[in-house]
Enzyme design. Structure first.
Site, PDB file in Angstrom:
ATOM      1  N   CYS A   1      31.717  43.721  48.838  1.00  0.00           N
ATOM      2  CA  CYS A   1      33.129  43.880  48.466  1.00  0.00           C
ATOM      3  C   CYS A   1      33.769  45.074  49.168  1.00  0.00           C
ATOM      4  O   CYS A   1      34.965  45.056  49.456  1.00  0.00           O
ATOM      5  CB  CYS A   1      33.253  44.051  46.956  1.00  0.00           C
ATOM      6  SG  CYS A   1      32.765  42.613  45.998  1.00  0.00           S
TER       7      CYS A   1
ATOM      8  N   GLU B   1      35.256  44.668  39.242  1.00  0.00           N
ATOM      9  CA  GLU B   1      35.391  45.007  40.662  1.00  0.00           C
ATOM     10  C   GLU B   1      35.535  43.695  41.406  1.00  0.00           C
ATOM     11  O   GLU B   1      34.681  42.817  41.321  1.00  0.00           O
ATOM     12  CB  GLU B   1      34.184  45.776  41.186  1.00  0.00           C
ATOM     13  CG  GLU B   1      34.375  46.172  42.650  1.00  0.00           C
ATOM     14  CD  GLU B   1      33.123  46.713  43.298  1.00  0.00           C
ATOM     15  OE1 GLU B   1      32.642  46.087  44.266  1.00  0.00           O
ATOM     16  OE2 GLU B   1      32.625  47.746  42.830  1.00  0.00           O
TER      17      GLU B   1
END
Length: 517
Positions: free
Chosen positions: A288, A254
């Site tokens: 994120c 990720e």
């Protein structure tokens, strides 16, 4: 509420997977709120990582022989231990990162929920299953799942509880051993969870924590493990993926995001304002999947921007180990410098600061105000580049179509958010967005906390998925075992080969009339 004690750090420090750790060089671990050293941590080497992998391999053989249901018992107990130790886990997360306690609590809850989800549902996902064979009745086929072996986890500093374990619990349930390199700023969060895993019954060698620099320990993980899970920047992820590819080992990541939120003309403005604040400034924007771009219909953009600016200016900042503040500090001087540089660059090129925009050294060395910008254009650094801090830009748009087009105008594709007047409208917009997750009436948590659903990015925002079935089975090698019975593929008892070959095409075509074919 006090920060973690010296005794706590000493107890956790004894768990590092480094032999003769007391004689090793150390790194200072700073309390993010004050910038003052609160502990040290031994610095691991490539040889330490190799030793940890060797020990994990020996332990993993017996672990893999246990049934998924037996392995799940450890994760269930771990989940309960996380809940019962929530206060100390929140303390260490705040101390190492400077985040507000509400976001430290999010981490604790996420770890417990993810462990519980895989413990409850994972054994069924891993169960051997029968599938349709080539010839009905004559071809018996089963599919089973073998563990990869040793999974290397390289975890970041921003969510050091969640991202140390949310991937590891799936890998462990699948029968693997795990060797983890936590970020050098936040090793004690990983060690705090390691302690609870061991207390839950996991052999220590199966979750080995090797602190050290990424250039040394991280590289050794890619060189020695059978699968690599990385969370971090897109640039680093691309480099690690290339290295993993050369070894032909599995890789999942990720990575970064420049995540958009769309607010339509008929959205409830007050609701959207509160949702945007949470989406943009969770963990001081160091997430994120947090939002950095707000596309607001021109019909409501002035009112939205005014109310959003007021809301942000009234947010309470502080260095408190309790729930009394809305936003804590950033994690390091580097993060503050990036946020400040992005704001200064935008302002110098014509952007307007609606709220925030300044360091808050009066609160601590790493504090920066939650910031709202308008008038941001393509030549400004923050237009396309991820700030990874509490800086967000508002863009008025003429229509939903324009908002969708601009939201998709990025190389990233991690997360997105939609606030609209109706569920039907929001769902239609969501389907047009190129993002791995889309949240409606929320910024990020609805998708993230839905652990049965896959979580990950498109574009340069990631490879593979965590959570759900995808987040578990990626740590396995599917094995197909096919047994041919009664008749062969190229012959049948008592039937001349020439006849058998002549009728085979007709027989194969006739299979389409059978159920499921």
């Amino acid at each position: 509420m006090p920060k973690p004690t010296t005794d706590y750090f000493e107890r956790l420090g004894a768990l590092v997977a480094i032999d003769n750790a007391a004689a090793r060089p150390t790194r200072s671990i700073l309390e993010a709120f004050s910038g003052v050293e609160m502990a040290t941590i031994p610095i691991g080497t490539a040889e330490d990582l190799e030793t940890a992998v060797s020990r994990a391999r020996a332990a993993q053989q017996g672990w893999a022989q246990q049934s998924p249901a037996e392995r799940a018992k450890v994760l269930k107990k771990f989940s309960e231990l996380v809940h019962s130790n929530a206060a100390s886990l929140m303390d260490i997360a705040q101390a190492e990162t400077g985040k507000a306690r509400s976001y430290a609590q999010e981490e604790v809850i996420d770890v417990a929920l993810t462990a519980r989800y895989y413990a409850t549902h994972g054994p069924k996902m891993l169960a051997e299953r029968k599938v349709q064979g080539m010839l009905p009745g004559a071809t018996k086929v089963r599919v089973r799942y073998q563990p990869k072996g040793i999974v290397g986890v390289i975890s970041p500093w921003n969510y050091p509880l969640t991202l140390a374990v949310s991937d590891a619990v799936a890998a462990l349930l699948a029968g693997n051993g795990v060797v983890i390199k936590p970020d050098s700023q936040t090793p004690y969060c990983a060690l705090a969870l390691a302690e609870l895993l061991y207390e839950a019954g996991l052999p220590p060698a199966l979750f080995a924590v090797v602190p050290g620099p990424g250039s040394v320990v991280g590289q050794a993980i890619v060189a020695n493990c059978d699968y690599v899970m990385f969370t971090g920047s897109s640039e680093t992820g691309a480099a690690l993926a290339e290295q993993a590819g050369r070894r032909l080992i599995g890789f999942s990541a990720e990575l970064g995001g420049k995540n958009p939120m769309i607010v339509t003309a008929n959205a409830k403005i007050d609701h959207a304002v509160e949702g945007a604040a949470r989406a943009c400034y969770s963990n001081s924007g160091q997430l994120c999947i947090s939002i950095e771009r707000l596309y607001v219909d021109k019909a409501i953009s002035d009112e939205f921007t005014e109310k959003f600016g007021d809301f942000v200016r009234n947010m309470k900042l502080g260095a408190n180990y309790d729930f009394s503040v809305d936003m804590g500090s950033l994690a390091s001087a580097a993060q503050v410098e990036t946020a400040e540089a992005h704001v200064d660059d935008a302002v110098s090129k014509g952007a307007t600061v609606i709220a925030g925009g300044k360091r808050r050294a009066d609160l601590g060395p790493f504090f920066f105000e939650p910031t709202v910008l308008s008038g941001v254009t393509d030549e400004m650094t923050c237009f396309r580049n991820e700030t990874f801090g509490p800086v967000v830009s508002v863009y008025p748009v003429d229509s939903t179509d324009e908002a969708t087009k601009l939201a998709n105008d990025t190389d990233y594709g991690l997360n997105a958010s939609v606030f609209a007047g109706s569920s039907e409208e929001a769902q239609a917009i969501a389907e047009q967005l190129r993002a791995g997750t889309v949240n409606i009436n929320e910024g990020y948590a609805a998708a993230w906390a839905s652990t049965a659903a896959p979580m990950g990015g498109m574009g340069i925002s990631g490879v593979g998925r965590r959570h759900g079935e995808e987040g578990l089975l990626k740590y396995t090698e599917p094995q197909t075992i096919a047994e041919q019975r009664f008749i062969g593929i190229d012959k049948a008892p008592g039937v001349p080969k020439s006849v058998y070959r002549a009728v085979t095409p007709l027989a194969v075509r006739s299979l389409k009339f059978l159920p499921g074919r």
